[in-house]
Design an enzyme around this catalytic site. Structure first.
Site, short mmCIF file in Angstrom:
data_model
loop_
_atom_site.label_atom_id
_atom_site.label_comp_id
_atom_site.label_asym_id
_atom_site.label_seq_id
_atom_site.Cartn_x
_atom_site.Cartn_y
_atom_site.Cartn_z
N ASP A 15 0.68 -14.18 -5.90
CA ASP A 15 -0.26 -13.66 -6.90
C ASP A 15 0.38 -12.50 -7.65
O ASP A 15 0.95 -11.62 -7.03
CB ASP A 15 -1.50 -13.08 -6.20
N SER A 251 -0.41 -2.26 -1.84
CA SER A 251 0.33 -3.48 -1.57
C SER A 251 -0.64 -4.66 -1.44
O SER A 251 -1.80 -4.48 -1.07
CB SER A 251 1.14 -3.35 -0.28
N LYS A 252 -0.11 -5.85 -1.75
CA LYS A 252 -0.97 -7.03 -1.77
C LYS A 252 -1.48 -7.37 -0.37
O LYS A 252 -2.51 -7.97 -0.21
CB LYS A 252 -0.20 -8.22 -2.36
N ARG A 253 -0.73 -6.96 0.65
CA ARG A 253 -1.15 -7.27 2.00
C ARG A 253 -2.37 -6.45 2.41
O ARG A 253 -3.24 -6.91 3.09
CB ARG A 253 -0.01 -7.01 2.99
#
Ligand code: GLU
Length: 484
Positions: A15, A251-253
């Site tokens: 993404d 962060s994406k996490r």
């Protein structure tokens, strides 16, 4: 004078990250002010993390935000191709030149050997970094020693006197840590980011490299490569990292808001997100917080960009979203709500003219009540639902319908004779029957069961207006069905 040429260089590894939009926005503000070009380049040499659908998502999200590029993989341009995986033959000659000039060398160390080396350095508490075991050796000489593989990588030979200070357009003089002997060509023949970024920035005529602060430590290596290859250095501008409210890097996490697609999914308007991202790094000289991209671009000045890690405060974004939602023209708001109503199953792929008309009529009732577009289905379900599918939410029924027969009966009796079915007449009839002079209730108490019965929920747009929109037949049918 040459035009300014800036680029954003996302890696299609999932993404799209919100940082891609953030960097694009600041690049574009400058480019549009200066009349230069903005390039979209895909840095897709990391094959292990590459994701097929990511490229299209990057296009979609940047288009959604109206952050448009002048050259890119989909558009072409004078420096095509703009995907690094299609430029592989471009990099190799530069690697060969660096090796021939003694600026780079082959390294055959296996990953295991490198790991052992690092662990040993950590144990001995000496700085970690490649120990140059392969430097100055031929392949045959190296093969005599343990931990050698057949395939070589190429590393930069970082000189002892490498300059660790550079000028940043936003930050002024920046001091970076000493780099390791960076790998520039991998064993699979792909260049690493560090080589490809320099070669491409040069060949594509990039004048300003704008990127996140996390790349500051790489810049001395990149400057060396520009110098060694005999190329002019571009200007560098390192944008402050976007941070969570606890100041950690976004962060994406850890944070869904690191994913650009998340903002669209939960119903933010693109103009609100653009304004929000602007504000994270920039302030107008007037101090005004609500401003358009055009206003930012007109006043743009790198010296006004923040260097302190801006905090991603979603309350602020919510506030901006409310502002932009209220500012939308009726038909524009209808257009923006459609996908959310379709996803909720309240509209088919094509809204009928009647449905569109019903929506347009409902807009004034909900426009000031919505914080996010995802709230539209909840607010409009009562109006759009097929009559056979209409149900009262059990929680609302429990809260407001139990023991409410007298109110519902009085409402039916009051509404049946209403001939002019508009807000004013509906309210007058209900108030006469339910408030003083009728059942003697307060309006909130009187309206709650009617709202539950007719709108199916405890929240709705203002009640008389909602009933006016719904029409007399459906209103009476639902009141009767609720227990009269
Ligand atoms: N591909 C890098 C990234 O995704 C680009 C960094 C740069 O702009 O130099 O962050």
């Amino acid at each position: 004078m040459t035009d300014v040429r800036l680029r954003v260089a996302p890696s299609p590894t999932g993404d799209p990250h919100v940082g891609t939009a953030y960097v694009s926005l600041f690049c574009l503000a400058f480019v549009r002010q200066q009349g230069g070009q903005f390039v979209l380049r895909l840095e897709d040499t990391d094959r292990a993390r590459f994701r097929d659908d990511s490229e299209q998502q990057i296009y979609d999200m940047l288009h959604w935000l109206s952050l448009d590029w002048d050259e890119g993989p989909d558009k072409g341009g004078p420096y095509a191709p703009y995907r690094q995986s299609e430029r592989l033959e471009t990099y190799r000659p530069h690697v060969d030149k660096l090796v021939a000039d003694g600026r780079a060398y082959y390294c055959w160390c296996t990953p295991d050997r490198l790991q052992e080396m690092r662990e040993d350095q950590q144990k001995r508490k000496v700085p970690t970094g490649y120990d140059r075991l392969c430097y100055g050796k031929t392949r045959e000489e190296r093969a005599e020693l343990p931990g050698a593989s057949d395939a070589a990588v190429v590393r930069m030979l970082i000189p002892d006197d490498v300059s660790l200070v550079f000028d940043d357009v936003i930050r002024g003089e920046v001091h970076a840590p000493r780099p390791d002997d960076q790998v520039i060509l991998k064993a699979d023949g792909f260049p690493t980011y560090h080589l490809a970024v320099v070669v491409d920035d040069h060949l594509m005529g990039i004048t300003h490299v704008v990127r996140g602060e996390e790349w500051i430590s790489s810049t001395p290596k990149h400057l060396l490569l520009f110098d060694w290859l005999g190329w002019d250095r571009p200007a560098f501008a390192h944008m402050p990292l976007l941070r969570n409210t606890d100041k950690s890097k976004i962060s994406k996490r850890k944070n869904p808001a690191a994913r650009l697609t998340w903002f669209r999914e939960v119903g933010y308007l693109p103009e609100a997100l653009v304004n929000f991202l602007d504000l994270l790094g920039y302030s107008l000289p007037s101090g005004e917080e609500i401003f358009t991209f055009a206003e930012m671009s007109a006043s743009f000045d790198w010296s006004r960009v923040n260097t302190v890690g801006p905090v991603f405060d979603l309350d602020k974004l919510g506030w901006l979203n409310g502002h932009y939602l209220r500012a939308l023209a009726e038909d524009d708001l209808v257009r923006r709500m459609l996908p959310f109503l379709q996803t909720a199953g309240l509209l088919g792929a094509e809204a009928t003219p009647e449905q569109r008309a019903a929506l347009a009529a409902a807009v004034p009732l909900i426009q000031t009540r919505m914080a996010l577009l995802t709230e539209a289905p909840g607010l409009l379900r009562f109006l759009l639902v097929e009559e056979d599918d209409f149900v009262v939410d059990p929680a609302a029924a429990e809260k407001s319908l139990v023991g409410a027969e007298p109110v519902l009966t009085a409402a039916v009796t009051a509404l049946e004779p209403v001939e002019t079915w508009d807000t004013e007449h509906i309210q007058a009839a209900l108030d006469a029957a339910l408030l003083d002079g009728g059942l003697g209730l307060k309006r909130g108490k009187a309206y709650a069961p009617i709202r539950a019965a007719v709108c199916g929920s405890s929240v709705s747009p203002p009640l008389p207006e909602s009933l006016a929109l719904l029409g007399k037949d459906r209103t009476l049918r639902r009141l009767r069905a609720a227990g009269v």
